[in-house]
Design an enzyme around this catalytic site. Structure first.
Site: not given
Ligand code: F6P
Length: 357
Positions: A74, A136, A178, A283
């Site tokens: 990210r 999502d 999620m 998920q």
């Molecule tokens: O990519 C979407 C998602 O899986 C969301 O559903 C969730 O809230 C978020 O990413 C979790 O992010 P990370 O993997 O950075 O914890």
């Protein structure tokens, strides 16, 4: 000869590999010679010139493979215009690497944040084609994103498993699904798994209504209740707070996640045993379901076709059962959310599902 840079950015999901394979296969079968530059770990790879030359062999056998062969990370859009710790201008660095490698275009696979940066690169003059991924399903401009159906399957399996144990013990079970801002995954897994109560960010809940729904089930002789709760489910009181007040509440928050807060309240108000299950990143894991394999392959194939035609600046989306080109400027910065008065919500309510509203 087409020289194509490819990257996967943001949280991973199923069928990223299937989509990339689709792009490369369709280009290869066209007979056009191609060179694929795979940037590693998302935009970071493009910023720091970290890439791997990929051949057809890299895309062989990956249709069914979860994750991403390129890795992901990210890189928040809001930080893109800020220099890194060594003063490097990230946007300029991405442009320089693009021009240095004499790329014809970038194929970028990602969700909301990824699309903001992709659109910025387009505005900066780079040729960009994007593919919509995310469990999502919250990307504006497309009815479906790949990863979503696979995640629905996993979250549904989880609720299915909870069903038998909930019934044996006569407990209330919360399955936390999620989705921080958008509830498609929770709504679909909740309905597919036969959840009695579904709480999503788009419909703030009233805990009294949630308790009422549980009590009604008990009165009717049901020994257990299952709630599908989105990570981002929010109470009516919290939804009414100002941003500042909500931030303060969350800074002092004592629960690991919203489900535990809801569980405590239900336990206090009903005296029933409540348990929380969080499938979390399972998920996003495992191999893509058949729907996602086909869907991602179709999107990839169309992306390949667009590249051959020199059609850039679009996300390959899916609307009204057709694969469509969606201008990136239309996608960037917008969220697709569950409409509280949409048909599916009304139908769920007709089935007796409570949204706590
Ligand atoms: O990519 C979407 C998602 O899986 C969301 O559903 C969730 O809230 C978020 O990413 C979790 O992010 P990370 O993997 O950075 O914890």
């Amino acid at each position: 000869m087409k020289r194509i840079g490819m990257l996967t950015s943001g949280g991973d999901c199923q069928a990223l590999n299937a989509a990339m394979r689709g792009v490369v296969k369709s280009l290869s079968y066209s007979g056009e010679p191609v060179e694929i530059y795979g940037f590693l770990e998302g935009y970071k790879g493009l910023i720091y010139g970290n890439f791997r030359m990929l051949t057809g062999a890299d895309f062989s056998g990956i249709l069914t493979k979860g994750g991403t062969i390129l890795g992901s990370s990210r890189t928040p859009f809001k930080l893109m215009r800020e220099p890194d710790e060594n003063g490097l201008d990230k946007v300029e660095a991405m442009k320089q690497n693009y021009y240095k490698l004499r790329l014809d275009c970038l194929v970028i696979l990602g969700g909301n944040g990824t699309h903001k940066t992709a659109n910025m690169l387009r505005e900066e003059g780079l040729n960009v084609v994007t593919l919509p991924k995310t469990i999502d399903n919250d990307l504006w401009g497309t009815d479906m994103t790949f990863g979503f159906q696979s995640a629905v399957n996993i979250a549904t399996d989880c609720i299915d498993c909870i069903h038998t144990t909930a019934a044996s013990h006569g407990r209330v079970f919360i399955v936390e699904v999620m989705g921080h801002k958008v509830g498609y995954l929770t709504l679909n897994a909740g309905m597919a798994g036969g959840a009695d109560i579904i709480l999503i960010p788009e419909i703030p809940y009233d805990i009294k209504k949630v308790v009422e729904a549980i009590n009604k089930r008990s009165e009717r002789g049901s020994k257990f209740t299952i709630l599908a709760v989105a990570e981002g489910a929010i109470s009516k009181e919290d939804a009414a707070l100002s941003k500042k007040e909500y931030k303060k509440k969350m800074a002092d928050y004592k629960y690991p996640s919203v489900s535990y807060e809801i569980a405590e309240k239900i336990q206090k108000k009903t005296g029933l045993d409540v348990r929380v299950t969080v499938p979390g990143h399972t998920q996003r894991g495992g191999s893509p379901c058949p729907y996602d394999r086909v869907f991602a392959s179709r999107l990839g194939a169309q992306a390949g076709r667009m590249i051959l035609n020199g059609e850039y600046g679009f996300m390959v989306g899916y609307r009204n059962r057709e694969i469509v080109k969606v201008p990136l400027e239309d996608v960037a910065g917008k969220l697709k959310m569950v409409e509280p008065d949409s048909d599916i919500i009304q139908e769920a309510k007709l089935l007796g599902i409570s949204f706590g509203d």
